[in-house]
Design a protein around this motif. Sequence first.
Motif: not given
Length: 69
Positions: A19-23, A49-53, A56-62
């Motif tokens: 949760g901290e990693l994703l805010g 949970v697996h750190r890479s999973e 992987g939920l991080v989405v770059l947005v312009r």
Amino acid sequence: MSTATMPNPADLITLRKAGELLGVTHTSIRRWIDEGQLSEYRIANSPRVHRSEVLGLVVLVRPAQAVAR
């Protein structure tokens, strides 16, 4: 018995750390596990949970695509 292999325990993180990693809250991480978006692993009955999973939920947005608040 499942034929899936257990990932390296060093690559597994707590729901709170995810949760901290994703805010987001660890409750959101739990919901995503329940919805099948993340896999859950248990170490000494502690959910991980697996750190890479998670990353992987991080989405770059312009900036032009970002939602104005």
